[in-house]
Design a protein around this motif. Sequence first.
Motif, PDB file in Angstrom:
ATOM      1  N   PHE A  13       0.863  -0.894   0.025  1.00 31.85           N
ATOM      2  CA  PHE A  13      -0.092   0.570  -0.879  1.00 31.85           C
ATOM      3  C   PHE A  13       0.627   1.206   0.136  1.00 31.85           C
ATOM      4  CE2 PHE A  13      -2.248   3.105   2.639  1.00 31.85           C
ATOM      5  CZ  PHE A  13      -2.835   3.429   1.719  1.00 31.85           C
ATOM      6  N   ASN A  14       0.722   2.089  -0.681  1.00 30.99           N
ATOM      7  CA  ASN A  14       2.119   2.959  -1.205  1.00 30.99           C
ATOM      8  C   ASN A  14       3.121   3.104  -0.873  1.00 30.99           C
ATOM      9  OD1 ASN A  14       0.081   4.724  -2.144  1.00 30.99           O
ATOM     10  ND2 ASN A  14      -0.999   5.879  -0.024  1.00 30.99           N
ATOM     11  N   GLY A  15       3.825   1.869  -1.098  1.00 36.67           N
ATOM     12  CA  GLY A  15       5.093   1.833  -0.430  1.00 36.67           C
ATOM     13  C   GLY A  15       6.041   1.047  -2.360  1.00 36.67           C
ATOM     14  N   GLY A  16       5.928   1.839  -3.011  1.00 32.85           N
ATOM     15  CA  GLY A  16       6.994   1.538  -4.178  1.00 32.85           C
ATOM     16  C   GLY A  16       8.063   1.934  -3.780  1.00 32.85           C
ATOM     17  N   ARG A  17       8.452   3.183  -3.192  1.00 36.07           N
ATOM     18  CA  ARG A  17      10.001   2.898  -3.126  1.00 36.07           C
ATOM     19  C   ARG A  17      11.026   1.740  -2.271  1.00 36.07           C
ATOM     20  NH1 ARG A  17       7.025   4.923   0.552  1.00 36.07           N
ATOM     21  NH2 ARG A  17       7.599   5.114   3.028  1.00 36.07           N
ATOM     22  N   GLU A  45      -0.814   6.145  -4.628  1.00 36.16           N
ATOM     23  CA  GLU A  45       0.446   7.443  -4.787  1.00 36.16           C
ATOM     24  C   GLU A  45       0.621   6.566  -6.069  1.00 36.16           C
ATOM     25  OE1 GLU A  45       4.032   7.186  -1.855  1.00 36.16           O
ATOM     26  OE2 GLU A  45       4.229   5.553  -3.008  1.00 36.16           O
ATOM     27  N   PRO A  46       0.675   7.643  -6.730  1.00 36.91           N
ATOM     28  CA  PRO A  46       0.614   7.690  -7.960  1.00 36.91           C
ATOM     29  C   PRO A  46       2.357   6.899  -8.726  1.00 36.91           C
ATOM     30  CG  PRO A  46       0.726   9.903  -7.707  1.00 36.91           C
ATOM     31  CD  PRO A  46       1.060   9.349  -6.398  1.00 36.91           C
ATOM     32  N   GLU A  47       3.942   7.308  -7.825  1.00 41.68           N
ATOM     33  CA  GLU A  47       5.182   6.425  -8.083  1.00 41.68           C
ATOM     34  C   GLU A  47       5.161   5.073  -7.304  1.00 41.68           C
ATOM     35  OE1 GLU A  47       4.997  10.817  -6.939  1.00 41.68           O
ATOM     36  OE2 GLU A  47       4.480   8.930  -5.703  1.00 41.68           O
ATOM     37  N   THR A  48       3.600   4.513  -7.023  1.00 41.05           N
ATOM     38  CA  THR A  48       3.410   3.413  -6.644  1.00 41.05           C
ATOM     39  C   THR A  48       2.540   2.555  -7.560  1.00 41.05           C
ATOM     40  OG1 THR A  48       3.999   3.551  -4.317  1.00 41.05           O
ATOM     41  CG2 THR A  48       2.554   1.455  -5.298  1.00 41.05           C
ATOM     42  N   ARG A  49       1.779   3.296  -7.989  1.00 45.83           N
ATOM     43  CA  ARG A  49       0.722   3.069  -9.455  1.00 45.83           C
ATOM     44  C   ARG A  49       1.999   2.415 -10.516  1.00 45.83           C
ATOM     45  NH1 ARG A  49      -4.819   5.661  -8.644  1.00 45.83           N
ATOM     46  NH2 ARG A  49      -5.696   4.369 -10.285  1.00 45.83           N
ATOM     47  N   ALA A  50       2.782   3.659 -10.582  1.00 49.35           N
ATOM     48  CA  ALA A  50       4.138   4.044 -11.835  1.00 49.35           C
ATOM     49  C   ALA A  50       4.956   2.725 -11.368  1.00 49.35           C
ATOM     50  CB  ALA A  50       4.408   4.735 -11.668  1.00 49.35           C
ATOM     51  N   LYS A  51       5.487   2.084 -10.620  1.00 51.36           N
ATOM     52  CA  LYS A  51       5.963   0.824 -10.469  1.00 51.36           C
ATOM     53  C   LYS A  51       5.344  -0.207  -9.912  1.00 51.36           C
ATOM     54  CE  LYS A  51      10.209  -0.295  -9.283  1.00 51.36           C
ATOM     55  NZ  LYS A  51      11.360  -0.651  -9.718  1.00 51.36           N
ATOM     56  N   LEU A  52       4.224  -0.317  -9.471  1.00 49.68           N
ATOM     57  CA  LEU A  52       3.768  -1.431 -10.130  1.00 49.68           C
ATOM     58  C   LEU A  52       3.476  -2.383 -11.650  1.00 49.68           C
ATOM     59  CD1 LEU A  52       0.981  -1.493  -7.018  1.00 49.68           C
ATOM     60  CD2 LEU A  52       2.988  -3.004  -7.065  1.00 49.68           C
ATOM     61  N   ALA A  53       2.853  -1.028 -12.473  1.00 49.46           N
ATOM     62  CA  ALA A  53       2.517  -1.344 -13.812  1.00 49.46           C
ATOM     63  C   ALA A  53       3.727  -1.187 -14.559  1.00 49.46           C
ATOM     64  CB  ALA A  53       1.727   0.275 -14.118  1.00 49.46           C
ATOM     65  N   ALA A  54       4.998  -1.026 -13.922  1.00 47.24           N
ATOM     66  CA  ALA A  54       6.091  -1.783 -14.982  1.00 47.24           C
ATOM     67  C   ALA A  54       6.961  -2.707 -14.511  1.00 47.24           C
ATOM     68  CB  ALA A  54       6.950  -0.007 -14.301  1.00 47.24           C
ATOM     69  N   LEU A  88       5.599 -11.220   2.931  1.00 47.62           N
ATOM     70  CA  LEU A  88       6.627 -10.669   3.102  1.00 47.62           C
ATOM     71  C   LEU A  88       6.430  -9.106   2.706  1.00 47.62           C
ATOM     72  CD1 LEU A  88       9.922 -10.382   3.469  1.00 47.62           C
ATOM     73  CD2 LEU A  88      10.070 -10.671   1.341  1.00 47.62           C
ATOM     74  N   ASP A  89       6.270  -8.146   3.791  1.00 46.79           N
ATOM     75  CA  ASP A  89       6.243  -7.049   3.271  1.00 46.79           C
ATOM     76  C   ASP A  89       6.845  -6.342   2.889  1.00 46.79           C
ATOM     77  OD1 ASP A  89       3.304  -7.524   5.456  1.00 46.79           O
ATOM     78  OD2 ASP A  89       4.322  -6.451   7.044  1.00 46.79           O
ATOM     79  N   CYS A  90       6.554  -5.164   2.786  1.00 48.39           N
ATOM     80  CA  CYS A  90       6.930  -5.134   0.519  1.00 48.39           C
ATOM     81  C   CYS A  90       8.150  -4.348   1.641  1.00 48.39           C
ATOM     82  CB  CYS A  90       6.609  -3.450   0.270  1.00 48.39           C
ATOM     83  SG  CYS A  90       5.703  -2.445   0.934  1.00 48.39           S
TER      84      CYS A  90
END
Length: 283
Positions: A13-17, A45-54, A88-90
């Motif tokens: 959840f919003n943990g893309g970093r 979070e836009p950054e997380t959504r972009a990371k997941l999409a990639a 395993l949490d992100c």
Amino acid sequence: MSAPTVSVIIPCFNGGRFLDGVLAGLAAQTFRDFEILIVDDGSTEPETRAKLAALQGSIRVIHQKNRGLSGARNTGFREAGADLVLPLDCDDNIEPTLLAETVARFRGAPETVGFVFTHMRLTGEFSGVMPRHFNYFEQLFYNRLPYCMLIRKSAWVAVGGYDESMRDGYEDWEFNIRLATAGFRGIEVAKPLFVYRISSGGMLMSSSARMHATLWRRIRKKYQDLYSLRGLREVFHQSYPGGGIGRFVLAALMLGLANALPDAIVNQVLFYLLRVRWRLRRF
């Protein structure tokens, strides 16, 4: 294609970093027969959504509306293709041999062995090694197990999964009590192979530890028979067949104080003691 031996489920959840770090830890595993499922728990979070999409290749991303950590883990278990599942949490990680050493402990183990766990290495705000152990009686008073354990999917099914009403934390503590109450036992790998991040903004420090008494009271209410004097005696004799009445008396006193004192006072005292213990590395 045959099913993998292990499914690694990663709630996010919003943990893309954090994803590059946890995926690097999985890429370094010496045991290779596993799948990765990332459960996007309604990230905004836009950054997380972009990371997941990639993400591409063998990593499967499951999107859902926000249901909290328990809901994300339950989705991961439900979608897992393997008989053994590792939550395993992100923002955490594992050492390269964790999967190899925990999978090996399941070979030849009876069905009553529902989980295999390792010790923890802390990183972030605190550092050090935190030994983890399994004792049914002690588990009623303090969560001595990590959430990151290799768990039989059949054990998760048998106990009904994680309690999704526990949105403020300690969902793993309650789940572990349920595993023990259902008769499942764990095998300990006495090595710090699970890397657990401690941060002031994380759930443990910002919510769970500050609400310890409140959340524990919720657990005790759910298992009233287990926390009755008779229930405690039964679990104690299972856990300590050789006796040790002093340990039982101390636990009963602790329970009595928790029942008698206001949760707000207990929360403040225990949170202070927790931080002191961690700073002194007395886990």
